[in-house]
Motif scaffolding. Structure first.
Motif, mmCIF file in Angstrom:
data_model
loop_
_atom_site.group_PDB
_atom_site.id
_atom_site.type_symbol
_atom_site.label_atom_id
_atom_site.label_comp_id
_atom_site.label_asym_id
_atom_site.label_seq_id
_atom_site.Cartn_x
_atom_site.Cartn_y
_atom_site.Cartn_z
ATOM 1 N N ALA A 4 -6.420 -3.617 -9.632
ATOM 2 C CA ALA A 4 -5.343 -2.637 -9.698
ATOM 3 C C ALA A 4 -4.058 -3.281 -9.237
ATOM 4 C CB ALA A 4 -5.685 -1.437 -8.819
ATOM 5 N N SER A 5 -2.993 -3.049 -9.992
ATOM 6 C CA SER A 5 -1.729 -3.722 -9.698
ATOM 7 C C SER A 5 -1.117 -3.270 -8.389
ATOM 8 C CB SER A 5 -0.742 -3.482 -10.838
ATOM 9 O OG SER A 5 -0.496 -2.105 -11.005
ATOM 10 N N GLY A 6 -1.531 -2.117 -7.860
ATOM 11 C CA GLY A 6 -0.921 -1.634 -6.638
ATOM 12 C C GLY A 6 -1.760 -1.843 -5.404
ATOM 13 N N SER A 7 -2.932 -2.487 -5.551
ATOM 14 C CA SER A 7 -3.781 -2.709 -4.394
ATOM 15 C C SER A 7 -3.162 -3.756 -3.488
ATOM 16 C CB SER A 7 -5.180 -3.157 -4.848
ATOM 17 O OG SER A 7 -5.094 -4.325 -5.643
ATOM 18 N N THR A 8 -3.606 -3.805 -2.257
ATOM 19 C CA THR A 8 -3.052 -4.744 -1.294
ATOM 20 C C THR A 8 -4.142 -5.681 -0.813
ATOM 21 O OG1 THR A 8 -3.466 -3.163 0.510
ATOM 22 C CG2 THR A 8 -1.297 -3.103 -0.541
ATOM 23 N N LEU A 9 -3.745 -6.897 -0.470
ATOM 24 C CA LEU A 9 -4.692 -7.851 0.072
ATOM 25 C C LEU A 9 -4.965 -7.530 1.524
ATOM 26 C CD1 LEU A 9 -3.282 -11.179 -1.407
ATOM 27 C CD2 LEU A 9 -5.173 -9.812 -2.267
ATOM 28 N N PRO A 10 -6.190 -7.776 1.996
ATOM 29 C CA PRO A 10 -6.500 -7.478 3.404
ATOM 30 C C PRO A 10 -5.825 -8.446 4.354
ATOM 31 C CG PRO A 10 -8.349 -8.576 2.349
ATOM 32 C CD PRO A 10 -7.349 -8.297 1.262
ATOM 33 N N GLN A 11 -5.635 -7.987 5.595
ATOM 34 C CA GLN A 11 -5.146 -8.869 6.652
ATOM 35 C C GLN A 11 -6.258 -9.842 7.041
ATOM 36 O OE1 GLN A 11 -2.352 -9.246 8.684
ATOM 37 N NE2 GLN A 11 -1.065 -7.836 7.528
ATOM 38 N N PRO A 12 -5.910 -11.066 7.428
ATOM 39 C CA PRO A 12 -6.949 -12.025 7.812
ATOM 40 C C PRO A 12 -7.578 -11.634 9.138
ATOM 41 C CG PRO A 12 -4.785 -12.925 8.281
ATOM 42 C CD PRO A 12 -4.562 -11.637 7.528
ATOM 43 N N PRO A 13 -8.872 -11.933 9.340
ATOM 44 C CA PRO A 13 -9.488 -11.688 10.640
ATOM 45 C C PRO A 13 -8.844 -12.558 11.711
ATOM 46 C CG PRO A 13 -10.952 -12.952 9.216
ATOM 47 C CD PRO A 13 -9.801 -12.529 8.370
ATOM 48 N N ALA A 14 -8.926 -12.104 12.957
ATOM 49 C CA ALA A 14 -8.261 -12.818 14.044
ATOM 50 C C ALA A 14 -8.863 -14.199 14.273
ATOM 51 C CB ALA A 14 -8.335 -11.986 15.320
ATOM 52 N N ARG A 15 -10.168 -14.320 14.035
ATOM 53 C CA ARG A 15 -10.850 -15.594 14.290
ATOM 54 C C ARG A 15 -10.983 -16.397 13.013
ATOM 55 N NH1 ARG A 15 -16.442 -14.818 17.141
ATOM 56 N NH2 ARG A 15 -16.282 -17.090 17.039
ATOM 57 N N LEU A 16 -10.993 -17.718 13.177
ATOM 58 C CA LEU A 16 -11.302 -18.589 12.061
ATOM 59 C C LEU A 16 -12.755 -18.405 11.661
ATOM 60 C CD1 LEU A 16 -9.604 -21.890 13.247
ATOM 61 C CD2 LEU A 16 -9.066 -20.705 11.145
ATOM 62 N N PRO A 17 -13.092 -18.659 10.396
ATOM 63 C CA PRO A 17 -14.502 -18.605 10.026
ATOM 64 C C PRO A 17 -15.291 -19.669 10.785
ATOM 65 C CG PRO A 17 -13.193 -19.623 8.284
ATOM 66 C CD PRO A 17 -12.224 -19.063 9.282
ATOM 67 N N ASP A 18 -16.529 -19.348 11.147
ATOM 68 C CA ASP A 18 -17.362 -20.324 11.831
ATOM 69 C C ASP A 18 -17.641 -21.493 10.894
ATOM 70 O OD1 ASP A 18 -17.514 -18.673 14.042
ATOM 71 O OD2 ASP A 18 -19.304 -17.648 13.307
ATOM 72 N N ARG A 19 -17.574 -22.691 11.447
ATOM 73 C CA ARG A 19 -17.893 -23.845 10.622
ATOM 74 C C ARG A 19 -19.317 -23.700 10.113
ATOM 75 N NH1 ARG A 19 -13.935 -27.472 10.729
ATOM 76 N NH2 ARG A 19 -12.509 -27.549 12.475
ATOM 77 N N PRO A 20 -19.577 -24.121 8.848
ATOM 78 C CA PRO A 20 -18.769 -25.014 8.037
ATOM 79 C C PRO A 20 -17.685 -24.324 7.215
ATOM 80 C CG PRO A 20 -20.803 -24.589 6.891
ATOM 81 C CD PRO A 20 -20.878 -23.851 8.199
ATOM 82 N N GLY A 21 -17.219 -23.177 7.645
ATOM 83 C CA GLY A 21 -16.129 -22.513 6.956
ATOM 84 C C GLY A 21 -14.800 -23.169 7.249
ATOM 85 N N ALA A 22 -13.761 -22.757 6.525
ATOM 86 C CA ALA A 22 -12.434 -23.326 6.711
ATOM 87 C C ALA A 22 -11.396 -22.295 6.319
ATOM 88 C CB ALA A 22 -12.270 -24.595 5.887
ATOM 89 N N ARG A 23 -10.181 -22.483 6.836
ATOM 90 C CA ARG A 23 -9.066 -21.602 6.491
ATOM 91 C C ARG A 23 -7.857 -22.454 6.113
ATOM 92 N NH1 ARG A 23 -7.053 -17.360 10.870
ATOM 93 N NH2 ARG A 23 -8.777 -16.130 10.041
ATOM 94 N N ILE A 24 -7.266 -22.132 4.971
ATOM 95 C CA ILE A 24 -6.025 -22.758 4.523
ATOM 96 C C ILE A 24 -4.946 -21.687 4.548
ATOM 97 C CG2 ILE A 24 -4.831 -23.917 2.632
ATOM 98 C CD1 ILE A 24 -7.538 -24.926 1.669
ATOM 99 N N ALA A 25 -3.864 -21.946 5.256
ATOM 100 C CA ALA A 25 -2.746 -21.007 5.320
ATOM 101 C C ALA A 25 -1.616 -21.526 4.441
ATOM 102 C CB ALA A 25 -2.258 -20.830 6.756
#
Length: 260
Positions: A4-25
């Motif tokens: 939907a063109s009017g939907s919004t993206l969620p806010q990021p969680p406060a914590r980084l994902p547990d490895r082996p996850g990663a976050r790119i800002a």
């Protein structure tokens, strides 16, 4: 999936994902940042195979449209490229890493939206902007903002398994390196956003007057005149210009027509 063109993206969680996850800002959520997100998602299976990946867009303006293309501006602000030439979807003509994922340019998106084949734009003020747009049209910038918003939500809705796209509505003010080697983005609202990698996709940024502009500002101040520094016309306050006043505009590019 059609987002939907009017939907919004969620806010990021406060914590980084547990490895082996990663976050790119990605600092900057206009076309440059969103185009980067498209390539990250297209290459995610190769860049982070089997890993959870968060991509966070950081911008005080709406993600997708950003500052220049935001949908709240006047319809008099027009693009300087025909609608048929405006797209963020790569096709076979683009040299890029990873698979190409073609899609409609602005004119085809407008036609499909007007025909009801795609969801209507969320902002009712923009719906009258859609039907007149053809391949050679110079569309309102705010309609480009609606197109970019739709593009971004298409990307987020089609993200590979384990990959999520978030948006943090805030102005980045500082970038620090943490003791663990990760980055920390400081924002004007006091938040601290940690990330494994940070990309600055700032586009056009404001600058303090210097050189000739600083001289003109000083001359205006000394002589009781009004001087507006270079800037995006939609953001400058023209209410201080008296009715009937003679005005000098330096430059005859697109910004001249914006001011006129």
């Amino acid at each position: 999936m059609t987002a939907a063109s009017g939907s919004t993206l969620p806010q990021p969680p406060a914590r980084l994902p547990d490895r082996p996850g990663a976050r790119i800002a990605v600092v900057g959520a206009g076309p440059v940042g969103v185009g980067l997100v498209e390539r990250l998602l297209a290459n995610a299976p190769v860049l982070a195979p089997g890993r959870a990946l968060e991509i966070v867009l950081v911008d005080p303006f709406p993600p997708g449209a950003g500052r220049v293309w935001r949908t709240g501006q006047s319809p008099l602000m027009r693009m300087n490229s025909p609608a048929r030439d405006v797209t963020l979807f790569p096709d076979e003509s683009v040299e890029c890493a990873g698979p190409v994922r073609p899609g409609p340019a602005l004119d085809a998106w407008a036609a499909a939206t007007a025909a009801g084949e795609l969801p209507p734009v969320a902002d009712e003020r923009l719906r009258d902007d859609v039907p007149p747009v053809g391949p050679r049209s110079f569309a309102p910038r705010r309609l480009q903002g609606a197109y970019l918003t739709w593009f971004l939500h298409q990307l987020a809705g089609q993200a590979p398994p384990g990959v999520r796209v978030f948006a943090h509505a805030g102005r980045a003010t500082a970038l620090e390196r943490r003791a663990d080697g990760r980055q920390l983005i400081r924002t004007a609202d006091g938040a601290g956003l940690p990330a494994d990698a940070v990309v600055l996709a700032l586009g056009h940024v404001d600058a303090r007057p210097s050189g000739r502009d600083a001289e003109l500002a000083a001359f205006a101040a000394e002589n009781g005149l009004l001087h507006l520094p270079p800037g995006y016309a939609a953001d400058l306050d023209l209410s201080a210009v008296p009715a009937g006043a003679d005005v000098v505009v330096r430059g005859l590019g697109l910004a001249f027509f914006d001011f006129m």
